[in-house]
Design a protein around this motif. Structure first.
Motif, mmCIF file in Angstrom:
data_model
loop_
_atom_site.group_PDB
_atom_site.id
_atom_site.type_symbol
_atom_site.label_atom_id
_atom_site.label_comp_id
_atom_site.label_asym_id
_atom_site.label_seq_id
_atom_site.Cartn_x
_atom_site.Cartn_y
_atom_site.Cartn_z
ATOM 1 N N ARG A 2 0.847 -1.177 0.000
ATOM 2 C CA ARG A 2 0.000 0.000 0.000
ATOM 3 C C ARG A 2 0.890 1.237 0.000
ATOM 4 O O ARG A 2 2.023 1.204 0.497
ATOM 5 N N ALA A 3 0.368 2.338 -0.546
ATOM 6 C CA ALA A 3 1.172 3.551 -0.668
ATOM 7 C C ALA A 3 0.296 4.774 -0.453
ATOM 8 O O ALA A 3 -0.921 4.748 -0.707
ATOM 9 N N ALA A 4 0.936 5.830 0.028
ATOM 10 C CA ALA A 4 0.287 7.127 0.217
ATOM 11 C C ALA A 4 1.155 8.197 -0.423
ATOM 12 O O ALA A 4 2.376 8.235 -0.186
ATOM 13 N N LEU A 5 0.544 9.055 -1.224
ATOM 14 C CA LEU A 5 1.265 10.128 -1.894
ATOM 15 C C LEU A 5 1.095 11.421 -1.091
ATOM 16 O O LEU A 5 -0.037 11.810 -0.765
ATOM 17 N N TYR A 6 2.215 12.082 -0.798
ATOM 18 C CA TYR A 6 2.139 13.358 -0.083
ATOM 19 C C TYR A 6 3.376 14.188 -0.438
ATOM 20 O O TYR A 6 4.359 13.679 -0.982
ATOM 21 N N ALA A 7 3.314 15.468 -0.123
ATOM 22 C CA ALA A 7 4.397 16.397 -0.465
ATOM 23 C C ALA A 7 4.584 17.384 0.684
ATOM 24 O O ALA A 7 3.960 18.454 0.700
ATOM 25 N N PRO A 8 5.396 17.045 1.674
ATOM 26 C CA PRO A 8 5.618 17.977 2.790
ATOM 27 C C PRO A 8 6.295 19.259 2.315
ATOM 28 O O PRO A 8 7.060 19.259 1.355
ATOM 29 N N LYS A 9 5.990 20.336 3.021
ATOM 30 C CA LYS A 9 6.520 21.635 2.632
ATOM 31 C C LYS A 9 8.024 21.666 2.833
ATOM 32 O O LYS A 9 8.547 21.231 3.860
ATOM 33 N N GLU A 10 8.728 22.191 1.837
ATOM 34 C CA GLU A 10 10.192 22.269 1.904
ATOM 35 C C GLU A 10 10.605 23.408 2.834
ATOM 36 O O GLU A 10 10.161 24.544 2.675
ATOM 37 N N PRO A 11 11.454 23.135 3.854
ATOM 38 C CA PRO A 11 11.918 24.225 4.727
ATOM 39 C C PRO A 11 12.813 25.185 3.954
ATOM 40 O O PRO A 11 13.533 24.791 3.033
ATOM 41 N N MET A 12 12.756 26.451 4.331
ATOM 42 C CA MET A 12 13.571 27.451 3.636
ATOM 43 C C MET A 12 15.055 27.175 3.811
ATOM 44 O O MET A 12 15.841 27.274 2.885
ATOM 45 N N LEU A 13 15.454 26.833 5.024
ATOM 46 C CA LEU A 13 16.848 26.522 5.300
ATOM 47 C C LEU A 13 16.917 25.287 6.173
ATOM 48 O O LEU A 13 16.108 25.118 7.091
ATOM 49 N N ASP A 14 17.890 24.459 5.892
ATOM 50 C CA ASP A 14 18.087 23.259 6.689
ATOM 51 C C ASP A 14 19.029 23.569 7.849
ATOM 52 O O ASP A 14 19.875 24.455 7.774
ATOM 53 N N TYR A 15 18.877 22.812 8.927
ATOM 54 C CA TYR A 15 19.726 23.016 10.089
ATOM 55 C C TYR A 15 21.202 22.714 9.793
ATOM 56 O O TYR A 15 22.082 23.170 10.523
ATOM 57 N N ASN A 16 21.453 21.938 8.757
ATOM 58 C CA ASN A 16 22.855 21.626 8.457
ATOM 59 C C ASN A 16 23.629 22.853 8.004
ATOM 60 O O ASN A 16 24.865 22.839 7.987
ATOM 61 N N MET A 17 22.927 23.938 7.647
ATOM 62 C CA MET A 17 23.615 25.175 7.294
ATOM 63 C C MET A 17 24.407 25.723 8.476
ATOM 64 O O MET A 17 25.430 26.386 8.288
#
Length: 587
Positions: A163-178
């Motif tokens: 089974r599968a679910a399609l979704y698209a979480p919002k992309e963060p402006m900046l990642d913490y790895n910065m």
């Protein structure tokens, strides 16, 4: 007249088609498909999909996405009603293969047979599933592309019934790895600039030292000339273009160069620390072997083997995304520190020339080359991230890389790492090193060094902000060069030292004895006779004339050094510096 109108209409139609195609590409986004097994088994896993929100929007949260049965229909391309199953795709997400028909034809058939979504499996590079506005209004189910490799991994991990679910979480402006990249970059620039400046001045004060200490064996610094800058930039441009066209052939050459240079840099950074330990002073026995006849310390040989081993381990396991990036960053920082210590810009004029030329180079290959390439991609970004059609799937190691810490489609699909090129550290770092050397010579309490380092940090923050706002690769030197150059120049102008700062003449002026000169660098000074007293006056002051003693021959009035038979020594300029352009430190 009618022919002209028809031609104009044709041109407008082409422009409209190009606009629609561009709009479809802009609207294209990355999403995720969350797959679980219907029979239990392993925990669910996310896979990358490429979808177009103009067909149908995907929910932002997995909890709001419907978990539907996946129907493996990859034996069909779903281009005609004959390709549909007898009972249709009621409340299912069919997996179909890419074919010669349009995305609209596939999704219209799938929606008509009761499907709740459509996944198109592609063995080629994922492309935007585009259409026109009328088709978008007609379709109400999401359509996305899934790579063939991911489909095989799904069936291998979860079996055929999933089974599968399609979704698209919002992309963060900046990642913490910065934050990690910022600390590594600013720390490397500050430490490299401080080390380069202090080492350069220390070696100037020790140029007459006669012991066999470790300072005598350090590598010579290389002064950069305008000709060298021009040659370097031409080489950079040529190599970048060659990598763009022959990436798979040259990437292994770059990897080999990085392994050699980074192991050398790691040894250069660790050897001064090891030499300060009161252990391992034993040396290699007398022999006639090349290099070993100098009887190096055993601990230095072991350190060299360790550095080579670290480099080889990274070279073998460089594609292990879980931990190999840590070794790459450590080796990269050591390489940058070694380069900042070895390469020296003698004047602010040379700094300005180098930074401005590379500023133009960076902007051209990021922003201008997309208009010159057939694919419309930036040469710099394409080479730095690795071409999508590369057969080797290798990445260039000349970057600091940190994995994304936020769970996002971009991290899963396109760029799992955030990158910062070595050039964005080394080029401003050379200016920071020059500022530190100038601080020491004019005794300005490191005001140039601190100001330039802070300016570099501000420029890097501006780069991150531009990256977040534009959501595309940025030429970091576009922001770093103005910040560092303008700050350094403005500070020199405010302190009324711009002339000395521009020409580097502060290194040859008659300045007081610098507190950075170690008072006992040569150990306790031997006592000399009163006849040799004229040689002990402070630097920068001429010896007062004194009549020769009556009991000694005239030639004995020449000041003697503590060593027997030493030749007459010419008067030194202040702080042990020879007049004229600053010479490189002597071994």
């Amino acid at each position: 007249m009618a022919a002209a109108a028809a031609a104009a209409a044709a041109v407008l139609a082409r422009l409209a088609a190009a606009f629609l195609l561009l709009a479809a590409q802009v609207a294209c986004e990355y999403g995720m498909v969350h797959v679980v097994s219907e029979t239990g088994g392993p925990k669910g896993k996310d896979y990358c999909i490429l979808y177009n929100p103009q067909w149908a929007h995907l929910p932002l949260d997995l909890s709001k996405a419907s978990l539907l049965q996946v129907r493996d229909w990859t034996t069909s391309v779903l281009c005609s009603p004959a390709d549909l199953p007898a009972k249709g795709f009621s409340n299912q997400i069919p997996l179909v293969a890419r074919g010669n028909c349009t995305f609209y034809e596939k999704v219209r058939l799938a929606q008509g047979s009761g499907a709740r979504g459509l996944l198109i499996v592609s063995k080629e590079a994922l492309v935007p599933p585009g259409g026109n506005k009328t088709q978008y209004d007609e379709i109400g189910i999401p359509v996305a592309l899934l790579s063939y490799k991911d489909m095989l991994d799904i069936f291998e991990t979860f079996g055929r019934v999933v089974r599968a679910a399609l979704y698209a979480p919002k992309e963060p402006m900046l990642d913490y790895n910065m934050v990690i990249i910022f600390i590594m970059a600013v720390g490397t620039v500050a430490l490299g600039g401080y080390w380069a400046g202090s080492r350069d001045v220390r070696k100037r004060y020790m140029k007459h030292k006669r012991d066999d200490g470790p300072e005598k064996h350090e590598d010579e610094a290389v002064d950069v000339t305008p000709v060298m800058i021009c040659v370097f930039v031409v080489m950079c441009c040529s190599m970048l273009v060659l990598l763009y066209h022959f990436y798979d052939q040259l990437v292994y050459v770059i990897i080999g160069i990085f392994c050699l240079a980074s192991s050398t840099g790691l040894y250069s950074c660790l050897s001064p620390l090891l030499q300060r330990l009161p252990l391992c002073r034993c040396r290699v026995p007398d022999n006639s072997l090349p290099y070993f006849h100098k009887r190096p310390q055993v601990c230095m040989l072991l350190l060299a083997l360790l550095c080579v081993a670290v480099s080889v381990v990274w070279g073998v396991f460089r594609n292990e995304d879980q931990w190999a990036w840590i070794l790459q960053d450590a080796l990269g920082i050591a390489f940058c520190l070694y380069t900042l210590k070895t390469i020296r810009l003698p004047t602010f004029k040379a700094c300005t020339l180098l930074l401005l030329v590379l500023f133009i180079y960076d902007v051209f290959f990021v922003f201008i080359t997309p208009f010159l390439t057939k694919s419309g991609s930036s040469i710099m970004v394409e080479v730095a991230t690795g071409p999508s059609d590369s057969a080797t799937h290798e990445k260039l190691p000349m970057v600091l890389k940190v994995p994304r810490l936020n769970a996002s489609p971009l991290a899963l699909c396109d760029r799992p790492f955030s990158l910062l090129g070595f050039g964005d550290i080394l080029v401003p770092g050379l200016l920071v090193a020059y500022c530190h050397r100038f601080d020491i010579q004019v005794q300005s309490s490191r005001v140039y060094f601190v100001a330039c380092t802070i300016a570099y940090g501000i420029g890097l923050l501006v780069t991150f902000m531009a990256l977040a706002l534009m959501q595309r690769g940025q030429p970091a030197l576009l922001y770093l060069v103005p910040c560092t150059l303008v700050t350094s120049c403005a500070l020199a102008l405010w302190r009324r030292e711009l002339g000395m700062f521009w020409t580097g003449s502060g290194f040859a002026k008659d300045l007081p004895q610098s507190p950075w000169a170690p008072a006992s660098a040569d150990g306790p000074q031997p006592q000399v006779d009163s006849d040799a007293a004229p040689s002990q006056q402070p630097p920068g002051q001429e010896a007062a004339p004194s009549p020769p003693p009556t009991e000694q021959p005239p030639e004995s009035s020449v000041p003697e050094e503590s060593g027997a038979g030493a030749p007459p020594q010419e008067p030194e300029s202040p702080a042990g510096l020879a007049p004229g352009p600053a010479p490189g430190p002597s071994a």
